[in-house]
Design a protein around this motif. Structure first.
Motif, PDB file in Angstrom:
ATOM      1  N   LYS A 227       8.907  -1.249 -10.835  1.00  0.00           N
ATOM      2  CA  LYS A 227       9.087   0.190  -9.395  1.00  0.00           C
ATOM      3  C   LYS A 227       7.327   0.413  -9.584  1.00  0.00           C
ATOM      4  CE  LYS A 227       9.327   2.898 -13.531  1.00  0.00           C
ATOM      5  NZ  LYS A 227      10.304   4.248 -14.406  1.00  0.00           N
ATOM      6  N   PHE A 228       6.735  -0.100 -10.066  1.00  0.00           N
ATOM      7  CA  PHE A 228       4.943  -0.090 -10.250  1.00  0.00           C
ATOM      8  C   PHE A 228       4.731  -0.027  -9.200  1.00  0.00           C
ATOM      9  CE2 PHE A 228       5.905   0.128 -15.122  1.00  0.00           C
ATOM     10  CZ  PHE A 228       6.705   1.751 -15.088  1.00  0.00           C
ATOM     11  N   GLU A 229       5.037  -1.522  -8.491  1.00  0.00           N
ATOM     12  CA  GLU A 229       4.069  -2.161  -7.522  1.00  0.00           C
ATOM     13  C   GLU A 229       3.525  -1.222  -6.237  1.00  0.00           C
ATOM     14  OE1 GLU A 229       5.074  -5.964  -8.403  1.00  0.00           O
ATOM     15  OE2 GLU A 229       3.179  -5.852  -6.624  1.00  0.00           O
ATOM     16  N   TYR A 230       3.999  -0.334  -6.521  1.00  0.00           N
ATOM     17  CA  TYR A 230       4.116   0.244  -5.127  1.00  0.00           C
ATOM     18  C   TYR A 230       2.359   0.780  -5.234  1.00  0.00           C
ATOM     19  CZ  TYR A 230       3.401   4.936  -7.591  1.00  0.00           C
ATOM     20  OH  TYR A 230       3.266   6.177  -8.468  1.00  0.00           O
ATOM     21  N   VAL A 231       1.664   0.949  -6.017  1.00  0.00           N
ATOM     22  CA  VAL A 231       0.282   1.588  -6.377  1.00  0.00           C
ATOM     23  C   VAL A 231      -0.299   0.521  -5.569  1.00  0.00           C
ATOM     24  CG1 VAL A 231       0.883   2.654  -8.424  1.00  0.00           C
ATOM     25  CG2 VAL A 231       0.087   0.189  -8.589  1.00  0.00           C
ATOM     26  N   ARG A 232       0.072  -0.290  -5.423  1.00  0.00           N
ATOM     27  CA  ARG A 232      -1.010  -1.982  -4.853  1.00  0.00           C
ATOM     28  C   ARG A 232      -1.456  -0.983  -3.590  1.00  0.00           C
ATOM     29  NH1 ARG A 232      -2.064  -6.232  -4.746  1.00  0.00           N
ATOM     30  NH2 ARG A 232      -1.479  -7.485  -6.656  1.00  0.00           N
ATOM     31  N   GLY A 233      -0.324  -0.276  -2.964  1.00  0.00           N
ATOM     32  CA  GLY A 233      -0.548   0.165  -1.173  1.00  0.00           C
ATOM     33  C   GLY A 233      -2.218   1.202  -1.675  1.00  0.00           C
ATOM     34  N   PHE A 234      -2.709   1.887  -2.453  1.00  0.00           N
ATOM     35  CA  PHE A 234      -3.721   2.693  -2.680  1.00  0.00           C
ATOM     36  C   PHE A 234      -4.462   1.772  -2.475  1.00  0.00           C
ATOM     37  CE2 PHE A 234       0.221   4.781  -4.709  1.00  0.00           C
ATOM     38  CZ  PHE A 234      -0.393   6.449  -3.972  1.00  0.00           C
ATOM     39  N   GLU A 235      -5.285   0.875  -2.467  1.00  0.00           N
ATOM     40  CA  GLU A 235      -6.487   0.084  -2.723  1.00  0.00           C
ATOM     41  C   GLU A 235      -6.349  -0.242  -0.850  1.00  0.00           C
ATOM     42  OE1 GLU A 235      -5.950  -3.957  -4.081  1.00  0.00           O
ATOM     43  OE2 GLU A 235      -5.182  -3.480  -5.859  1.00  0.00           O
ATOM     44  N   ALA A 236      -7.745   0.434  -1.087  1.00  0.00           N
ATOM     45  CA  ALA A 236      -8.547   0.657   0.872  1.00  0.00           C
ATOM     46  C   ALA A 236      -8.193  -0.473   1.426  1.00  0.00           C
ATOM     47  CB  ALA A 236      -9.601   2.063   0.269  1.00  0.00           C
ATOM     48  N   ASP A 237      -8.024  -0.586   2.079  1.00  0.00           N
ATOM     49  CA  ASP A 237      -9.092  -2.852   2.745  1.00  0.00           C
ATOM     50  C   ASP A 237      -9.969  -1.881   3.454  1.00  0.00           C
ATOM     51  OD1 ASP A 237      -9.080  -4.398   4.586  1.00  0.00           O
ATOM     52  OD2 ASP A 237      -7.770  -3.944   6.105  1.00  0.00           O
ATOM     53  N   ASP A 238     -10.848  -2.954   3.386  1.00  0.00           N
ATOM     54  CA  ASP A 238     -12.327  -2.773   3.068  1.00  0.00           C
ATOM     55  C   ASP A 238     -12.823  -4.395   3.827  1.00  0.00           C
ATOM     56  OD1 ASP A 238     -12.783  -4.499   0.545  1.00  0.00           O
ATOM     57  OD2 ASP A 238     -13.949  -3.277  -0.027  1.00  0.00           O
TER      58      ASP A 238
END
Ligand SMILES: Nc1nc2c(ncn2[C@@H]2O[C@H](COP(=O)(O)OP(=O)(O)OP(=O)(O)O)[C@@H](O)[C@H]2O)c(=O)[nH]1
Ligand SMILES: [Mg+2]
Ligand SMILES: [Mg+2]
Length: 269
Positions: free
Chosen positions: A5-16
Motif C-alpha cells: 500500500k506504500f507503493e503510491y509514494v513512487r508517484g511523487f518522484e519528479a520526471d526529470d
C-alpha cells in the motif's frame, strides 16, 4: 506481483528526463576552492599538481561513465559533454549530474596522494554541478569557447597580478588598483616591459585549459602463447588498437580543432 500500500509514494518522484536530441553538458566546480587552494598551498596562479589531478579525475569520469564525447577543464572546473543521442539512464538529469560529480569527487580524494606527494589532504573537498542543454552544434561550440575565453581572461589577469605582488612587492590591493581598467594589450605590455615575459610563451595548459577527447592509440603488448607443436610458451609482441582519453591544450574557439576532429560532433553522437 502484489504491490504494497506504500507503493503510491513512487508517484511523487519528479520526471526529470532531459530534452531529446540536445547536447547535455554537466559542469562541475570546486566548492570554495579559493580557501581550499590557500589551505593546501597551491602555487599561484597555477599549480601543476592541482591541474593534473583535476584532469586525472575527469579522465576517470570519461572512462567510467558512458557517452561522454568531449570534456573541457580549467581552474577548479570541468565540463563534460554527453552525446546528443545518449540514452544513458533514460536521460534522467539527476542521474547524469550525481554520477559525474560523485565519481569526480571520490577520484579527487583517491588520486590526491599521487599528485600532492608531501601535501596532506586536510579536509574533504566538495564540488557543485549543473546541467545545461544545447540544441545546436554551434551553441555547444560557443559554450566551450566561452569557457576557454574565461580561462584566457582569468589567466592573463592572474599572471600579471601575481607578478606585481610576488616580484614587484605590491600589496594585493595595490596590484588590483594597478590593473583596474586595463585591457588585454596593457596586461601583455606590463608583463613584457616589467617582467620580460612574453605571455604567448606561458605554458599552453595555463592559457588554454585542458581538452579531453577519445583517440585511437596503438599499444604494443607482449603475450605468452603456446604453439601447437611446441611444448614451451613463447613471448610474442602484438599490436592492438585501444581508444583512450587523451588530454590536449589547444585552441577550441577557432574552426581548426573541429575540422581536425569531426567525429566529436558526428551525427551518430
Ligand atoms: N593558487 C591557485 N589557486 C587556484 C588554482 N586553481 C583554482 N584556484 C582557486 O580556486 C578559485 C576558483 O574560483 P571559483 O570557482 O570562482 O571560486 P571558489 O572559491 O571555488 O568558490 P565557489 O566555486 O563559488 O564555491 C580561484 O579563485 C583560486 O583561488 C591554482 O592552480 N592555483
Ligand atoms: Mg569553485
Ligand atoms: Mg571555478
Amino acid at each position: 506481483m502484489a504491490k504494497s500500500k506504500f507503493e503510491y509514494v513512487r508517484g511523487f518522484e519528479a520526471d526529470d528526463a532531459l530534452l531529446p536530441n540536445c547536447w547535455i553538458v554537466v559542469r562541475l566546480d570546486g566548492r570554495n576552492f579559493h580557501r581550499f587552494a590557500e589551505q593546501h598551498e597551491f602555487k599561484k596562479p597555477n599549480d601543476d599538481r592541482a591541474l593534473h589531478l583535476m584532469t586525472k579525475c575527469a579522465q576517470t569520469v570519461m572512462q567510467e561513465l558512458e557517452d561522454i564525447a568531449i570534456a573541457y577543464g580549467q581552474s577548479d572546473e570541468y565540463s563534460f559533454v554527453f552525446k546528443k543521442k545518449s540514452k544513458w539512464f533514460k536521460r534522467r538529469a539527476s542521474k547524469f549530474m550525481t554520477h559525474v560529480v560523485s565519481q569526480f569527487a571520490s577520484s579527487y580524494v583517491f588520486y590526491w596522494k599521487d599528485y600532492f606527494k608531501d601535501q596532506q589532504l586536510l579536509y574533504p573537498p566538495g564540488f557543485d554541478g549543473r546541467i545545461v542543454l544545447y540544441p545546436s552544434d554551434q551553441n555547444l561550440k560557443d559554450y566551450l569557447s566561452w569557457r576557454q575565453a574565461d580561462c584566457h581572461i582569468n589567466n592573463l589577469y592572474n599572471t600579471v597580478f601575481w607578478m606585481l605582488v610576488q616580484r614587484s612587492g605590491l600589496t594585493p590591493v595595490q596590484a588590483q588598483d594597478r590593473l583596474q581598467g586595463t585591457l588585454a594589450g596593457d596586461k601583455n605590455e606590463i608583463l613584457f616591459s616589467e617582467f620580460n615575459i612574453n605571455y604567448n610563451n606561458e605554458p599552453l595548459m595555463y592559457r588554454k585549459g585542458t581538452v579531453l577527447i577519445w583517440q585511437k592509440v596503438n599499444e604494443v603488448i607482449t603475450k605468452k602463447i603456446k604453439l601447437p607443436k611446441e611444448t614451451e610458451e613463447k613471448e610474442v609482441e602484438v599490436t592492438r588498437t585501444r581508444t583512450k582519453v587523451v588530454p590536449l591544450h589547444c585552441d577550441i574557439i577557432g574552426d581548426q580543432f573541429w575540422e581536425e576532429y569531426p567525429e566529436i560532433l558526428a551525427e551518430d553522437s
